[in-house]
Every structure is written in C-alpha cells, then in structure tokens.
Design an enzyme around this catalytic site. Sequence first.
Site, PDB file in Angstrom:
ATOM      1  CG  ASP A 190      -7.454   4.331  -0.776  1.00 12.41           C
ATOM      2  OD1 ASP A 190      -7.513   3.103  -0.892  1.00 12.41           O
ATOM      3  OD2 ASP A 190      -6.631   4.900  -0.028  1.00 12.41           O
ATOM      4  CD  GLU A 229       0.408   5.960  -3.913  1.00  6.96           C
ATOM      5  OE1 GLU A 229      -0.528   5.243  -4.261  1.00  6.96           O
ATOM      6  OE2 GLU A 229       0.801   6.023  -2.740  1.00  6.96           O
ATOM      7  CG  ASP A 231      -2.252   0.641   0.971  1.00  7.61           C
ATOM      8  OD1 ASP A 231      -2.327   1.500   0.069  1.00  7.61           O
ATOM      9  OD2 ASP A 231      -3.223   0.303   1.673  1.00  7.61           O
TER      10      ASP A 231
END
Length: 951
Positions: A632, A558, A555
């Site tokens: 998300d 980035e 998760d």
Amino acid sequence: MKIRNTLCLALVATLFSFKEPAVKNYQKLDDGVLVKLEKAASGDPQMVQLRVLADNIIQVKATPVEQFSQEPSLMVLENKNGKTDWQFQEKGKTLVLNTKDLRVEVAADNGAVTFYDRNGNVLLQENNQGREAFAPVNLGKEQSYRLQKAFNVEPNEAFYGLGQHQAGLMNYRGWQVDLTQYNSVAVVPFLVSSKNYGILWDNNSITKFGDVRPYQPLSKLKLYGKDQKPGGLTATYAFDATSGQKPIVRQETEINYEFLQDQKRFPQGYKLEGGLMTWEGFIESDATGDHRFEMPSSGYVKVWIDNKLLLDRWREAWNPGMSVFKAPLQKGQKHAFKIEWNPDGGVSYLALRYLTPQPAQDLNKIAFASEAGDRMDYYFVYGKNLDGVIGGYRQLTGAAQVMPKWAMGFWQSRERYKTQEELLGVVKEFRKRQIPLDNIVLDWSYWEEDKWGSQEFDKTRFPNAQAMIDEVHANKAQIMISTWPKFYEGIEAYKQFDQKGLLYKTSINEQIRDWIGKGYVSTFYDAFNPEGRRMFWNLINEKLYKMGIDAWWQDASEPDILSNTSIAHRKALMNPTYLGSADKYFNAYVLQHNKGIYEGQRSTNPNDRVFILTRSAFGGLQRYGAATWSGDIAATFEEMGRQIPAGLNFSLSGLPYWTTDIGGFFVENKYDRGPMTPAAQEEWRELNTRWYQYGTFTPLYRSHGQYPFREVFNIAPEDHKAYQSIVYYNKLRYRLMPYIYSLTGQVYHQHGTIMRPLVMDFGADKNVHNIGDQFMFGPSLLVNPVYVKGATKRNLYLPANTGWYNLYDGSYQKGGKQITADAPYERLPLFVKEGSILPFGPELQYTAEKPAETITLYVYGGKDASFELYEDENTNYNYEKGKFATIPITYQEASKTLTLGKRQGEFNGMLRNRTFQVVYVQPGKAKKLQFDAQPDATIAYTGSAKAVKLK
C-alpha cells in the site's frame, strides 16, 4: 650406531606419518564433513557441518550443542539431485572440499569457512572474531538462540537482493537492512554479490543484514535547542490554525512515535489533526564520518542537517514507510538540525534513530543477525554470472512456474469495485474502447460488512456473482479475487476453524477491533498448521473457485493482524504457531499460507495453472505460483522512484514475478477531497502516465489504487496526451507478447529473470553497480523510467562494451557514457541493446485472442544476436511434461545472416506454419518502430531451419 638407529626411526616415522591425521576432530561424510570444536565460550559453535549439494552450492550448518536440530527447512527443498563428485583433503589444520567450481576450506580449530573459486581467488570468508555466534534466548516455554554470523568481503563489493525494501537503496553496502515482514516490505533472506555468489540465510525469524549494530536513539547524541542550550532539541507542537491554541514548546531528547503504543507520548491534550510539529536545534556526535539515519514516517516530513534538505516525502498517515539518509558529522562539532512534520491525520507515526560511522575494522565486513533459531544454517551459491546464482537459489528452493499467459497481459483493478455493475461496466468499457485487457480484479469487502472471512458475496451488491463471473469470461477476461487469512469473530467459518484450534486467539482475547463500520473483532488462522491450510483452501474452493474464479489475491499475508502495532505485539498476535514460537517463524507465514492455496488448487484441478498475487514474500515463494506486489504505497513521484530499486532487488532475490500499484495506492488530499483543481488534475494525469509507462515493463502489468478511479478513461479523456500515452504502451505490451511470454518460459526452463538490474548483464562495468533506476526488460530492452514531475529529459547511463539503439527511431550510439535522453510527456526513454532480436506479434485485445501467425522480427545488428521463441498451451501444466515448443533464432554479424532454427518440441494446438517479417536495423541505418513497415525479408516458416542474408 645410535645415530643410525635414530635416523632409521625418523625415516620410518616420516614414511608412515600420512596415516596419522594431523586433525582428529572431524568426520568425513558422504556429502561433506562434520567438525567438532572445542568451545572457548558458551556462545561458540560446537559442531560445524559442510554439505556439498552441487558443484556450486555448499551448505554450512553450526550448532552450540552436540547434536543438530532436525527441524526441516521451510525454504529449502529436500536435495534430490543425487551425489556430486567432490574431493576431500586434509592440509594441516585445514580441511578442504573441492568441486568442479569451488574450493572450500574449513579451519578445524575454530570452524571458520572460506570459499574460493577454482583459480584460488577468495570469494567469501567467514569472520569468526567479535561476538559469539549463539546467545541463548527463552521464547516462552522454548529455548532457542539469537544468531549472528559475519563475513569478510572486498572493499568494492556490492550487495543486492534480500526481498523488497523501499528506502530507495539499490546497493546495500554500508547500510543495515531490516528483514521484518511489513506492509510494503517483503523479506527474502537471499543475498547476492557483485562477485557472482549468493548467501541463502535459512532462518525464519526477524533478521538484520549488513551493519547489524543496533540503531541508537537520538538521545545518544549531544543535543542542543535552537537557542543552543544543551539538553535537547526545541520541540514545537503547533495546533490546527483554527483552534486558537498556543503551541506546546518543550525540550526533547527523543523522537519516537513509531507504533500505536507510542501515541501516548504526544503532549497531553495535543491533537495531531491539522497540527504541525518541528524539532530544531543542533546535534553533536563523538565520532567523525558519515552517520546513517533511519526514519519510519507517515504524513509530510522534511529533514535538514547543516541546512541541507536530506528528506522530503509524504506517506499516508495510517501506513508509515521507512526512509534512510546519511550526513557527515564532525566529532565535537555542532551541526544545525531541523525536522518539520505535518502528520496529515488523527493518528500518524514518526521516529528517528542513527548509527555512528562503522569502525575501520568493520568496513569490509557484512553480517546476518537473527532473533531466533535452533541452528545456524546458510547456503553458499556460486555462479559464472548472477543468472547462475539465481539458478542455484531456485535449485535449492524450487522452480518458478510458467505463469498463465493471460497474467502477462494488462490487469485493471481499483480499491474497490463496490457492485457487480461497476465491475462488469469496466470490462465492457475496455472492450468498447478496444483497449487490451486480460484480468479484472475484485478487491476486498465484497462480503457483507460483518462477515469478513466468509468468502461469500453480499447479495445486495452482488446479486448474482455466478452470472458476473460468467459474463467476465464471456468478455474474454479473467477475474481475480481478494481473500485474506482473516476471520471475524463468530461467523460460521470462524467457528469451524476455532473448533479445531486453528486460530490465533490473542487478538480475540484482547478484543481488538478493526476499522470497518463500528469495528469488528477478528483474527487470522495458523497457516503453519497443515490442517489449517487444508481448511482454508477448502473454504475458498467451495465458496469461490467452484464458481470459476481464476486467480487469488492474498492480502495482508505478512500477517498484518493489527497494523502499526509494535513488533513485540505483532509476534504475540500470532503466538503460538503450530511449529513453535512466533519469534522463530515470524517471517515465514506468507510462504505457508500460499503453499496451502497452491497445493489445494493443484490437487483439486491439476490442469489449470495456479496464480497468486500476495503482499509479502519469503524464500521459496516462487515455487507456489505466486507473485508479489509492493504493498500500500503512496501516490507520489518520489514513491514511484523508490519502486524501481525495490523491484530490482526483489528480482535479484530469485523471485521473478513482481508488480506495483500503477499510480500508487493511497493519494494526497488534493486528489480525492472534492473536485480537483486544474493543476492537481494535470499532476495526477502526469503521475499516472509516467507510472503506466514504467509498469508496462515490469513482470506484471497492473493498475490499482484508491479513489480517483484508475481506469485510463477515468484518468483523462481520449484527446489528452495522458490517455494516448497509456493506451500506446498498453498496446506495445501486447505487441511484445511473443517476447514477454518467451521470457516467462525462460523463468521456468532456464531459471531466467525478466526484470534485470544492470549488474546482471553488465557487471564488469563498475559504473552500473549502484544504478537502481534503470534496468533491462529481458535481454534486449533498456528501460529508463521517468519519475520526476515535469521532466522532459532524463539523465541515464548506457552500459559499456556494447552499442544502443533508440527503440522509437532506431538511431544508434555507443555505450559507456552518461547521456541526457529526450523524455517527452508521452514517452519514456527506451533503448535496444546492440545484437538483439525483438519479436513483435499482432495487435491484440487479450493475450489469447489469436495466435501470432505473423511475427515482426526487429533485428538489431552490430553484434551477433540470439533469441529463443517459446510457446506452450498457455494455461495448463503440460509444459512440465514436455509439451512446449521453441524456435531458436540467431543472427551472425560477420555474414549478416539471420537463421530461424528447427523447431524443437510440440504441444496441442501448436501453430505449425507462420510468417516472419524481418526488419533489419544497423548502425547508421536507423529504422523507426513501425509494424506496417516494408520488411527487409519475409520468411515462410514451417518448422524447418531457414536462413536469409540481410542487407
């Protein structure tokens, strides 16, 4: 005599002139040519180099100095394919490279490159006019360059790829695409054209593609209030209705609440919670034509221009998403303008900017513009079709592995299973209800609240994690677990990384706290550092892999060190990296982070296939056993519609494995604030039903999201059509496993693509170039998701030059037309391409439950057909060593003959004998999809070729 001597001298000069080259500023190399240019301006290239890497792949490099940077590429692997035969010519001031597939010309005077096919047709041409290519930039102590390269393209050419972007665009022509990693934006700087070529832009920094002019703030337009007075729009900030406060009204020339730092721009004393903001008035441009607008937003927002509603969407307050829209404006004319914004939270984000119409000279031009790089570097990849282009990309950046077979089954997840009992209870309920399941996912926060990054279970909620994992396995399922590259300050793992200088320290120095409990200070490790990658793998190996964890959920990769902070601050938070300034490497973190996990697991256990699900992507990620999900996202029909082109462009970027949160991640208040009203509950069920239908035909089939719970038995009771539809498609996915796993094999062995935009298979049909809400699932199935609330019909296009069968009832119709298809609540429209072979296996509870001893082959006649059935050992890497088997299956329309070819290859545990039950569907002879139907032929297959005539 004098004339005679002069003629002789002229003749001699002519005879020997070929020895004296017309151009002296180049050097022919073993793999290409190097050209040295005269610089007219400081930003011009001084050296341009072309390398022939394959018959269809050319690398182009340029630098403004006398020597190329030797920095290795992170995306592109070393070329180990050996030499390619190619020829070199000098034609005046043009240098020519010829391969079997391409002719490439470079102008010796300015370095401009043009690519042609072997028939002399221009494919792509550099545009060396306009801005200089290189602009010096200081990155702290480093000197680098901003880079820009433009290309001339054809008027009707369409462009795709570039990763995953969720503005709803399929064809990027005429738009700007911002390649900045962000939660729900995944950057892959690989562009593909409808003319069957691609450009891999080898740069790791933030980049823009297309119309790369900077967006302008709203203040650049002439603005008028709703009373038509000039100077700004009328901005009204209404408070919560219960507050009794009067609205704040003022004139404004900008709307810019995009980042955390911009929250201070709101009027003093104004509270967003319960508020409503409007901007009203008129806008006037100094140009005529389509103006393009870009709006990052969260909460509820609507935009009208000339009383036409151009945007109506909701996005969770804490995670804004990007929208784009366009409107025709007339020079010197006032256009009515209105924005209505309900921020739907105490902190929310909104901004608006625009681009004037492209100048006429730029309409047939595209460009890349990158923030930082030491050289300009791109790869031109040509193919006979888009599969060939994607194959070239993977030849450069690495093959995508065959995923473990279980990963192609159904995954159940939620945010989050808070205890050991919750997770095990879900697995048991699936098995009790006989609903197929292969993977259960444990999301974040299984650790103690103040120990993020420890990778240790909170024993109060997970008292015996080892027993939990063992029980999941005993129930014939896998368990995937979430790990983040994030560490709370002061925990033991933090100290170990910190002692070796492997952490980004800006967030520590700034004492930035997250949203958990009282808030904790944290940072991320530097994944560009090889030692950092080794230590991260060692940590999750010791704490999790040794317990039997099967797969990794990476998760915030980035990296999302602080959500919604400005881009400049995001770069500061990961500065410096091991390789250099974060400005230069900003987009590549995800690649390096997952590289460490892949290489770590393969060195620890070379047998089991690595599986990683990550929230970002970059060029080359596919070689690390990684898939990407779309982040998300919001739980709305509108957001579901945006997933479809986002996933299709991701596939065209060369990365074959993608998934979305079925049902959407974050929900509106009507779904999770107390008991749902009957209307909201039915809407929730319909949304999930439609999303499950679509998700069945994405490469990875996975449900996830925040409360309400996402398991089918928590969505609706057994007698509800939502439950029945979801279970129907779940079982259909497992019936299709011989087809799906064969596609997975093609991904590795043939550089295949599972989820296929229509332009891949029907590119000659110009009608498909802008279709972003239909796609092929493999070579045969046309999928048409329904993403409009309450819809029971779906308008769709059947591509031309072939016929189409309705999968459910077998009815046939010709392509090349728009139709309105039935789309009852329980079904999405599915069609089978004429000339298809669909293999269906037995009903399963999990992918490895039993081998497909009997396969039902649906043969759809009307054209010749072929399919290659692929099998291997399902979970290991022995297929890399040749341990796999294929069965070629062909159908000849002229003779109505189906042939099961000789099996090729073998592997341990291979099923040597099986039965094929053949169902033959023809135009005018419809047959329903029915697995217990009487077959038209039965074939006992032992590995030797067999043929049957079909009637």
